[in-house]
Design a protein around this motif. Structure first.
Motif, short mmCIF file in Angstrom:
data_model
loop_
_atom_site.label_atom_id
_atom_site.label_comp_id
_atom_site.label_asym_id
_atom_site.label_seq_id
_atom_site.Cartn_x
_atom_site.Cartn_y
_atom_site.Cartn_z
N TRP A 179 41.67 1.62 -30.90
CA TRP A 179 40.40 1.89 -30.22
C TRP A 179 39.78 3.19 -30.73
O TRP A 179 38.56 3.28 -30.90
N GLY A 180 40.60 4.18 -30.99
CA GLY A 180 40.08 5.44 -31.53
C GLY A 180 39.44 5.26 -32.90
O GLY A 180 38.38 5.81 -33.18
N THR A 210 45.78 2.51 -28.58
CA THR A 210 44.91 3.68 -28.49
C THR A 210 44.46 4.15 -29.87
O THR A 210 43.31 4.57 -30.04
N CYS A 235 43.93 -5.16 -29.67
CA CYS A 235 44.50 -5.69 -28.42
C CYS A 235 45.04 -7.11 -28.64
O CYS A 235 46.12 -7.44 -28.13
N TRP A 256 51.29 0.79 -26.34
CA TRP A 256 50.03 1.48 -26.06
C TRP A 256 49.60 2.42 -27.18
O TRP A 256 48.41 2.65 -27.36
#
Length: 90
Positions: free
Chosen positions: A44-45, A41, A22, A37
């Motif tokens: 984070w995954g 994602t 981020c 995005w």
């Protein structure tokens, strides 16, 4: 490795990947500034994946207080361990 330390390490790994991606996406003059995005994602995954790989064999890799409480409420986790796991995750 103790389950307490495994939860600390797994949660730390998750947060480093997630917050790092981020920051990389939103900070000026970074390599991936404004990448969108999809990168966030994926980052984070990968954070969840590495957190589970690190903590899974030792603690079950809850790495989230909601998971710990949910498993305890469902009767699949001992209530005596809930405070230990949640304190490790914080």
């Amino acid at each position: 490795m103790s389950p307490f330390f495994a939860e600390i390490l797994g949660t730390f790994t998750l947060m480093v990947f997630g917050i790092g991606v981020c920051a990389n996406n939103s900070l000026k003059k970074t390599y991936a500034e404004g990448s969108g995005w999809l990168l966030v994602t994926i980052g984070w995954g990968l954070g969840v994946f590495t957190g589970v790989v690190v903590a899974g064999p030792y603690s079950g890799a809850h790495i989230n207080p909601a998971v710990t409480l949910g498993l305890a409420m469902a009767g699949q986790f001992e209530w005596t361990m809930v405070t230990t796991f949640i304190s490790a995750q914080f």
